[in-house]
Write a protein that holds these residues in place. Structure first.
Motif, mmCIF file in Angstrom:
data_model
loop_
_atom_site.group_PDB
_atom_site.id
_atom_site.type_symbol
_atom_site.label_atom_id
_atom_site.label_comp_id
_atom_site.label_asym_id
_atom_site.label_seq_id
_atom_site.Cartn_x
_atom_site.Cartn_y
_atom_site.Cartn_z
ATOM 1 N N LEU A 25 0.846 -1.193 0.000
ATOM 2 C CA LEU A 25 0.000 0.000 0.000
ATOM 3 C C LEU A 25 0.878 1.238 0.000
ATOM 4 C CD1 LEU A 25 -2.778 -1.055 2.546
ATOM 5 C CD2 LEU A 25 -2.722 -1.312 0.053
ATOM 6 N N THR A 26 0.716 2.060 -1.009
ATOM 7 C CA THR A 26 1.541 3.243 -1.175
ATOM 8 C C THR A 26 0.774 4.295 -1.949
ATOM 9 O OG1 THR A 26 3.543 4.124 -2.241
ATOM 10 C CG2 THR A 26 2.592 2.130 -3.196
ATOM 11 N N HIS A 27 1.041 5.561 -1.663
ATOM 12 C CA HIS A 27 0.428 6.648 -2.425
ATOM 13 C C HIS A 27 1.166 6.908 -3.738
ATOM 14 C CE1 HIS A 27 -2.385 7.457 0.723
ATOM 15 N NE2 HIS A 27 -1.446 7.755 1.599
ATOM 16 N N ARG A 28 2.244 6.164 -3.967
ATOM 17 C CA ARG A 28 3.009 6.324 -5.203
ATOM 18 C C ARG A 28 3.201 4.957 -5.855
ATOM 19 N NH1 ARG A 28 8.257 9.774 -3.759
ATOM 20 N NH2 ARG A 28 8.659 9.321 -5.971
ATOM 21 N N PRO A 29 2.149 4.404 -6.464
ATOM 22 C CA PRO A 29 2.264 3.074 -7.083
ATOM 23 C C PRO A 29 3.301 3.044 -8.206
ATOM 24 C CG PRO A 29 -0.035 3.754 -6.878
ATOM 25 C CD PRO A 29 0.799 4.970 -6.601
ATOM 26 N N ARG A 30 3.802 1.842 -8.455
ATOM 27 C CA ARG A 30 4.716 1.594 -9.562
ATOM 28 C C ARG A 30 4.343 0.254 -10.188
ATOM 29 N NH1 ARG A 30 10.654 0.737 -6.959
ATOM 30 N NH2 ARG A 30 10.275 2.897 -6.341
ATOM 31 N N PRO A 31 4.909 -0.106 -11.337
ATOM 32 C CA PRO A 31 4.563 -1.399 -11.954
ATOM 33 C C PRO A 31 4.920 -2.578 -11.040
ATOM 34 C CG PRO A 31 5.656 0.041 -13.537
ATOM 35 C CD PRO A 31 5.780 0.718 -12.207
ATOM 36 N N MET A 90 9.478 -11.544 -8.549
ATOM 37 C CA MET A 90 10.705 -11.953 -7.886
ATOM 38 C C MET A 90 10.866 -13.466 -7.977
ATOM 39 S SD MET A 90 11.714 -8.956 -6.797
ATOM 40 C CE MET A 90 12.997 -9.296 -5.578
ATOM 41 N N GLU A 91 12.025 -13.956 -7.594
ATOM 42 C CA GLU A 91 12.255 -15.397 -7.565
ATOM 43 C C GLU A 91 11.455 -16.021 -6.420
ATOM 44 O OE1 GLU A 91 16.434 -16.191 -7.329
ATOM 45 O OE2 GLU A 91 16.917 -14.793 -8.954
ATOM 46 N N GLY A 92 11.113 -17.290 -6.583
ATOM 47 C CA GLY A 92 10.470 -18.016 -5.501
ATOM 48 C C GLY A 92 8.972 -17.819 -5.401
ATOM 49 N N GLY A 93 8.359 -17.188 -6.397
ATOM 50 C CA GLY A 93 6.904 -17.075 -6.407
ATOM 51 C C GLY A 93 6.333 -15.797 -5.848
ATOM 52 N N THR A 94 7.173 -14.869 -5.391
ATOM 53 C CA THR A 94 6.684 -13.583 -4.889
ATOM 54 C C THR A 94 6.515 -12.592 -6.045
ATOM 55 O OG1 THR A 94 7.755 -13.842 -2.728
ATOM 56 C CG2 THR A 94 7.193 -11.605 -3.401
ATOM 57 N N THR A 95 5.363 -11.938 -6.084
ATOM 58 C CA THR A 95 5.148 -10.811 -6.992
ATOM 59 C C THR A 95 4.666 -9.631 -6.179
ATOM 60 O OG1 THR A 95 4.565 -12.247 -8.851
ATOM 61 C CG2 THR A 95 3.910 -9.947 -9.003
ATOM 62 N N TYR A 96 5.350 -8.502 -6.279
ATOM 63 C CA TYR A 96 4.951 -7.289 -5.580
ATOM 64 C C TYR A 96 4.006 -6.482 -6.463
ATOM 65 C CZ TYR A 96 8.901 -8.106 -2.411
ATOM 66 O OH TYR A 96 9.791 -8.644 -1.506
ATOM 67 N N HIS A 97 2.851 -6.130 -5.910
ATOM 68 C CA HIS A 97 1.907 -5.228 -6.572
ATOM 69 C C HIS A 97 1.785 -3.978 -5.697
ATOM 70 C CE1 HIS A 97 0.688 -8.539 -9.198
ATOM 71 N NE2 HIS A 97 0.550 -9.294 -8.115
ATOM 72 N N PHE A 98 1.740 -2.817 -6.298
ATOM 73 C CA PHE A 98 1.749 -1.554 -5.566
ATOM 74 C C PHE A 98 0.407 -0.859 -5.761
ATOM 75 C CE2 PHE A 98 5.985 -2.832 -6.687
ATOM 76 C CZ PHE A 98 6.689 -2.664 -5.504
ATOM 77 N N LEU A 99 -0.292 -0.622 -4.638
ATOM 78 C CA LEU A 99 -1.661 -0.117 -4.686
ATOM 79 C C LEU A 99 -1.804 1.167 -3.882
ATOM 80 C CD1 LEU A 99 -3.696 -3.377 -3.879
ATOM 81 C CD2 LEU A 99 -3.057 -2.507 -6.132
ATOM 82 N N ASP A 100 -2.562 2.083 -4.421
ATOM 83 C CA ASP A 100 -3.071 3.218 -3.646
ATOM 84 C C ASP A 100 -4.547 2.920 -3.425
ATOM 85 O OD1 ASP A 100 -3.678 5.586 -2.430
ATOM 86 O OD2 ASP A 100 -3.177 6.869 -4.153
ATOM 87 N N ALA A 101 -4.872 2.271 -2.300
ATOM 88 C CA ALA A 101 -6.215 1.725 -2.111
ATOM 89 C C ALA A 101 -6.599 1.750 -0.646
ATOM 90 C CB ALA A 101 -6.272 0.282 -2.632
ATOM 91 N N THR A 102 -7.896 1.735 -0.395
ATOM 92 C CA THR A 102 -8.405 1.602 0.973
ATOM 93 C C THR A 102 -8.194 0.168 1.445
ATOM 94 O OG1 THR A 102 -10.602 0.901 0.266
ATOM 95 C CG2 THR A 102 -10.203 3.287 0.437
ATOM 96 N N PRO A 103 -8.271 -0.072 2.772
ATOM 97 C CA PRO A 103 -8.163 -1.453 3.247
ATOM 98 C C PRO A 103 -9.161 -2.392 2.588
ATOM 99 C CG PRO A 103 -7.882 0.047 5.089
ATOM 100 C CD PRO A 103 -8.258 0.890 3.903
ATOM 101 N N ASN A 104 -10.412 -1.967 2.435
ATOM 102 C CA ASN A 104 -11.418 -2.830 1.811
ATOM 103 C C ASN A 104 -11.067 -3.167 0.368
ATOM 104 O OD1 ASN A 104 -13.993 -3.381 3.555
ATOM 105 N ND2 ASN A 104 -13.455 -1.257 4.007
#
Length: 215
Positions: A108-114, A118-132
């Motif tokens: 969760l960030t106010h400055r999303p990026r693409p 990553m290796e091992g099955g992790t993918t980071y997604h960057f969201l400017d979003a409410t908890p819901n």
């Protein structure tokens, strides 16, 4: 519907989940590693790092609950990196090329990026979003498994305040920090919506578990 869980969130006796002055060389500010010494000494943590030894008992039993059944994680910008990481296009988190999550992770960030694979099955997604809204996306990615709220304390507070957390484990460490970011601010009367249990261990840790009522 999948559960929303928090595990191994360490706080001081005065309620701080991170110290003051977070920086690249001090992820938890002036708290250093004191909040997490109990966790890194467990058999669970050491085995995950390929190291021998480690403590068993109740501390290890609580630590082990961190991973089973988790299909996605949500974390805040302060957990993903130190102040200023948004200005570094090469920053990919504290955990190196193979992060320990092995699931989709929603930052969760106010400055999303693409998104970053990553290796091992992790993918980071960057969201400017409410908890819901963030939870809705994380649940879809988790595909029926549970969603873990990974921290830090500001993000945990926001999900608790929104009534979205089904289970929380907090490890109260016998130190006093005096400053930093507190967990409990604005969360009066949690006992009205959660059943709370406490277990103390010889290491001095008090494990507090919160289970949502009527779920």
């Amino acid at each position: 519907m999948s559960d929303v869980r928090i595990h191994n969130l360490a706080i001081s006796l005065d309620g701080f989940a991170t110290g003051d002055g977070q920086a690249l060389d001090s992820p938890f500010g002036h708290a250093g590693e004191r909040l997490h010494e109990w966790f890194v000494s467990t058999r669970f943590f050491r085995a995950a790092d390929g190291l021998p030894g480690g403590t068993f008992g109740a501390d290890n039993a609580f630590a082990e609950r961190h991973e089973p059944g988790i299909g996605a994680e949500i974390m805040g910008a302060g957990k993903f990196g130190p102040p200023g990481w948004h200005d570094d296009p090469d920053w990919k988190g504290w955990w190196g090329p193979t992060p320990p999550f092995h699931t989709p992770v929603f930052v969760l960030t106010h400055r999303p990026r693409p998104s970053i694979d990553m290796e091992g099955g992790t993918t980071y997604h960057f969201l400017d979003a409410t908890p819901n809204d963030a939870l809705e996306q994380a649940r879809e990615a988790a595909d029926g498994a549970d969603v873990r709220i990974g921290g830090g304390p500001t993000v945990v507070r926001s999900f608790l305040a929104a009534g979205l957390v089904d289970h929380m484990h907090v490890a109260q460490v016998p130190i006093v920090l005096g400053r930093g970011v507190r967990l409990w601010d604005g969360l009066e009367s949690l006992e009205e919506t959660y059943d709370i249990e406490a277990v103390s261990t010889p290491s001095g840790i008090t494990h507090l578990t919160f289970t949502a009522k009527n779920r």
